[in-house]
Design an enzyme around this catalytic site. Structure first.
Site, PDB file in Angstrom:
ATOM      1  CE  LYS A 129       5.112   2.932  17.892  1.00 51.98           C
ATOM      2  NZ  LYS A 129       6.076   1.800  18.040  1.00 51.98           N
ATOM      3  CD  GLU A 160       6.438   5.460   2.409  1.00 52.16           C
ATOM      4  OE1 GLU A 160       7.060   4.861   1.502  1.00 52.16           O
ATOM      5  OE2 GLU A 160       6.985   6.195   3.245  1.00 52.16           O
ATOM      6  CB  CYS A 209       7.129   0.168   1.565  1.00 50.32           C
ATOM      7  SG  CYS A 209       7.884   1.802   1.600  1.00 50.32           S
ATOM      8  CD  GLU A 218       4.782  -4.353   1.687  1.00 52.91           C
ATOM      9  OE1 GLU A 218       5.510  -3.453   1.265  1.00 52.91           O
ATOM     10  OE2 GLU A 218       4.014  -4.227   2.662  1.00 52.91           O
TER      11      GLU A 218
END
Length: 434
Positions: free
Chosen positions: A170, A245, A279, A379
């Site tokens: 997906k 992750e 990331c 972040e």
């Protein structure tokens, strides 16, 4: 414009059960560049059933045959490099040459690497009187993000296929086009029916359906902490394996004996890689207080030297972000940094000069950042670098570890033993040295 009207389920291009569609928006032109079907939970279930039916046969397939299919996939990606790179550049905003080398080159190499690994990997090992047998876990649901769309898909699909697992992929609805191209490549490679399946859709529908399905044995997810938490919660109901992750707020520690110019320049380049949409980006630069002013000037000069513009044009260093939502989110963080008292060295919440259309964010550097500020804690996922002063190796380690994240880090020193000692104290999964 790329139009995909069907999902890939059980070896066939199949109609979605619903009528919804996702428009894929070009990051530069803000125009529709493609369209894919919006899958439903019913479509997810169909794909899982196909993967389950194909599993026993695929798991028993000899390793050299699995390697052959992976080699064909590698060759298929290589043959479509230019097309795939242009697609990722449009979806994500990364400069075209970087798309060729990283966004497409790395996935191609990943497929090749797992094909080669199958030739030497030991699936069985005798230890004393015991035989340890490494077996495929089963049906794997691969849920991937938009920032490295083809790379993240291949990083999950290739090892799963190599191990003898069957897959339901997906992709993110923001950047799904290369996943559909990958399905075309896999279809052309001739994989048996049901071994690989593709269902596009939202996380709330297809993602949750896959995570919660009792015939899915493992979920591999890359994305936000919020979404990863939800995937883990849903998957826990059926006691399946989960690999996630999630986000990062990685520190780049520059020690007092490091080559300052090199360390700051490389640290900023790492932070701004993929337009900051990475990331593992080193978004917190920890600099010795005695060298802080010099480091700020180096970072300012490096950021202002970047050529920001159309990523399809040769020489562009920084393109736009992937979506209007992400652009607005990053600009909001920049405004918050200013409001909380950080010093704006360069950049800011306004678009770069002359770039009104497209999801552009000015490359931004903040000084006088404290580790308690929002831009140092959360972040940002854009081209925003925070410089934080430290007073010693111990202080740098303390600051680096004072984070909810633990994905990556960097250490710079002229003394490799000193750098290694600092790296070993960092509570993070990966550390680069120099």
């Amino acid at each position: 414009m790329k139009l995909y009207k069907r999902l890939f389920i059980d070896g066939e291009w199949a109609e979605a059960s619903g009528s919804g569609r996702f428009d894929v928006i070009h990051s530069v032109t803000e125009e529709v560049m493609g369209r894919v079907p919006e899958g439903t939970s019913h479509d997810a279930a169909r794909a899982v059933e196909a993967a389950r039916a194909a599993f026993d046969s695929w798991a028993a397939t000899p390793r050299d045959v699995r390697a052959m299919y992976l080699t064909r996939i590698h060759e298929g990606v290589v043959a479509r490099t230019e097309e795939l790179a242009a697609t990722v550049t449009g979806e994500v905003g990364v400069p075209l040459q970087t798309s060729v080398v990283v966004q497409v080159g790395h996935p191609a190499n990943t497929a090749k690497a797992y094909a080669e690994l199958l030739d030497e990997y030991s699936f069985e090992q005798r230890i004393g009187h015991s035989l340890v047998v490494r077996e495929p876990v089963g049906v794997v649901a691969c849920i991937t993000p938009w920032n490295f769309p083809l790379h993240q898909a291949m990083a999950k699909v290739a090892p799963a296929l190599a191990a003898g697992c069957t897959v339901v992929l997906k992709p993110s609805e923001v950047a799904p086009l290369t996943a559909f191209a990958l399905a075309e490549i896999i279809d052309a490679a001739g994989l048996p029916r049901g071994v690989f399946n593709l269902v596009s859709g939202t996380g709330a529908t297809v993602g949750e359906a896959l995570a919660g399905h009792d015939q899915v044995d493992m979920v591999s997810f890359t994305g936000s902490t919020r979404a990863g938490r939800r995937v883990s919660e849903v998957a826990a109901r059926t006691i399946k394996r989960v690999a996630v992750e999630l986000g990062g707020k990685s520190a780049c520690i520059i020690l007092d004996d490091a080559p300052l110019e090199q360390a700051v320049t490389a640290g900023l380049a790492n932070c701004f890689r993929n337009c900051g949409q990475t990331c593992s980006a080193w978004s917190r630069m920890l600099v010795p207080r005695a060298k802080y002013a010099a480091a700020v000037e180096i970072a300012k000069r490096a950021a202002e030297a970047l050529d920001v513009g159309d990523p399809r044009v040769d020489g562009t260093d920084l393109g736009p972000l992937a979506s209007a939502l992400q652009r607005d989110r990053v600009r909001s963080y920049i405004s918050t940094g200013i409001e909380e008292g950080a010093t704006l060295v360069t950049g800011g919440p306004k678009p770069p000069p002359g770039l009104i259309k497209g999801y552009y964010v000015s490359p931004t550097v903040f000084a006088n950042v404290h580790n308690t500020m929002t831009i140092a804690r959360e972040e940002v996922f854009g081209p925003v670098l925070c410089l934080i002063a430290h007073d010693s190796d111990d202080d740098a380690v303390r600051l680096a570890n004072d984070s909810i994240y633990g994905l990556s880090a960097g250490v710079w020193s002229a003394d490799s033993k000193r750098a290694d000692a600092v790296a070993r104290r960092l509570r993070t999964g990966q550390v680069d040295i120099n």
